[in-house]
Design an enzyme around this catalytic site. Sequence first.
Site, PDB file in Angstrom:
ATOM      1  N   ASP A 504       0.832  -1.210   0.000  1.00  0.00           N
ATOM      2  CA  ASP A 504       0.000   0.000   0.000  1.00  0.00           C
ATOM      3  C   ASP A 504       0.863   1.256   0.000  1.00  0.00           C
ATOM      4  O   ASP A 504       1.996   1.259   0.523  1.00  0.00           O
ATOM      5  CB  ASP A 504      -0.910   0.027   1.232  1.00  0.00           C
ATOM      6  CG  ASP A 504      -1.973  -1.068   1.194  1.00  0.00           C
ATOM      7  OD1 ASP A 504      -2.192  -1.624   0.104  1.00  0.00           O
ATOM      8  OD2 ASP A 504      -2.568  -1.362   2.252  1.00  0.00           O
ATOM      9  N   ASP A 506       1.012   3.758   1.830  1.00  0.00           N
ATOM     10  CA  ASP A 506       0.838   4.445   3.111  1.00  0.00           C
ATOM     11  C   ASP A 506       1.971   4.034   4.061  1.00  0.00           C
ATOM     12  O   ASP A 506       2.918   3.340   3.657  1.00  0.00           O
ATOM     13  CB  ASP A 506      -0.535   4.133   3.726  1.00  0.00           C
ATOM     14  CG  ASP A 506      -0.779   2.629   3.911  1.00  0.00           C
ATOM     15  OD1 ASP A 506       0.203   1.846   3.856  1.00  0.00           O
ATOM     16  OD2 ASP A 506      -1.934   2.236   4.118  1.00  0.00           O
TER      17      ASP A 506
END
Length: 653
Positions: A504, A506
């Site tokens: 991801d 993030d």
Amino acid sequence: MATSNYDERSIQVLKGLEPVRQRPGMYTRTDCPLHIIQEVIDNAADEALAGLASLIRVRLHADGSVSVEDNGRGIPVGLHPEEHAPVVELVFTRLHAGGKFNKKDGGAYAFSGGLHGVGVSVTNALSTRLEVDVKRDGLQHRIVFAQGEVITPLEEVAKVPKKHSGTVVRVWPEAKYFDSATIPLNELMHVLRSKAVLLGGVLVELINEKSGETYSWQYQNGLRSYLQETLDTTEFLVPLFEAQQYADADDDNYSEGEGAHWVVAWTAEGNVVRESFVNLIPTPAGGTHEAGLRDGLYQAVKSFAELHSLIPKGVKLLPEDVFARVSFVLSAKILDPQFQGQIKEKLNSRDAVRLISGFVRNALELKLHADVEMAKKLAEFAIRHAQARVRSLQKVEKRKSSGVAVLPGKLTDCESTDNDRTELFLVEGDSAGGSAKMGRDKSFQAILPLRGKVLNSWEVDKDRLFANQEIHDVSVAIGVDPHGPEDTVDLSGLRYGRICILSDADVDGSHIQVLLLTLFFRHFPKLIEAGHIYVARPPLFRLDVPAVGKRAARKIYCLDQKELDVAQEKLRAEGVKESSWAISRFKGLGEMSAEQLWDTTMNPDTRRLMPVSYGDLGMQGTQTMFTMLMGKGESSQRRSWLETKGNLAELDV
């Protein structure tokens, strides 16, 4: 233990050209001054591209300086209406000042290599002295800079005939910013010759005062002459394929004038020559315009071969079968090109794949159907390459077939065993793994989903690694045993040419990246040294932009907040109503559909894949950094490092 203070006084704000002088490598090549000279040459070429200059002259002076002259319009010398300073001064002293932002009707440049108003201001920043002479409107003006600052303000120095116009920029590069202060003559000549090739009819000259030599290039039939001259005596399999096509005003998908001019040669032997350009800027690392050319050639040849039932049973034609012996010169015109980095070595614009591919396929299909005998010869050549490829892979597979470990059950393997093509994606989570499985190209892409975060293996002995199931599965899937940096390792069992970490976009995703990079650096270092490890870069945002005028609705993917801000600024500049577009943020890869994941992260033509290497720190420096970051007994050192370097972090909270 003493710690440094991190407070308000720790934040330093760099102004003017100081960021360039502090970190020149972020803005240009620092091996030699060629690129900062090339920025000036590119500006002269943009005048010629607009049809407003017929001469580009570069002079290597005896004192080590370089001057670039053109007979274009001349840089404006009047006061800027908002900044109240001479425009020519702003161009050379402001990082984001230029005439190439406005791409609408009436803008100074519709198509240009310059995009960000950064180029010649970087040249100025990294020079001990820079002089600009401008002929415009019957007057000659001069302005002089030193270390990026004005030392002689703009002044009128002479009257000239009104029909005489143009700009001369003389540069004294500052040696301390470059590994070598010498400009490689062969590279400079190649740059200038390329400009002449792409600017049919424009005279390009190089005068070397040191040697007394003068070179000149002028091509009326540019691309074709250049490729024939470069390939020299090499025999062509079929006649050269030359065409050009550009979008017209009625095109619903592309802006008027976007398209390409290309010349393609197929040769049975000898070296291949591949050169591409975007708005006259050379792109030695290729990019999406080259991917479009490759796809267009492949689709046209494959379509013809299938129509005439030429492909034998059991043979699958792949793009490299058509493209392996292709030499080409490609000159693309893109209204708003997206390059990888300021030095513009690679084009990233996703629309360029479809743009170039569509034009090339249509043109080649017309040529193939007009000359069936030539077309059959080309198709049969590609088919023979495919058959040879299959035979070589069968030999490799037979050699590998004995003693192979049982592959992990959750590995979704690919069909090919050719390490030049195969890729393994280590995907964060089963949900994202499902999307990746559906979105991948199963012919060469394999998927191994990982549950949770991989063990921190920095202080784990390699003999105990297989106690962890995830690490066991990774090792068995890639076909290489754990090893140390000094071990002799046989990589012949490696099952994939690229091993891509896909997590991801993030903080948690970054943590997983670090844990996997720790594993590879500590226990599979030979894979990093051989260039097999990559990090995939999925987008964090998506912009949904409605149809505007003749331009269809589109989706723009952005890696991070910076790219999102830039994309929105471009939409405003295009006149798109602010409230009309929608912004979506991906919480994770599992939220992306298979099509989105393929288009943004897995498609080799449009994705952004970052190769992993030791970088400036080298092997030892990287080892020290990993020990501090991942060692269990290094908490105090980590805290000190965070206090010192905390301001470098870009938080996404």
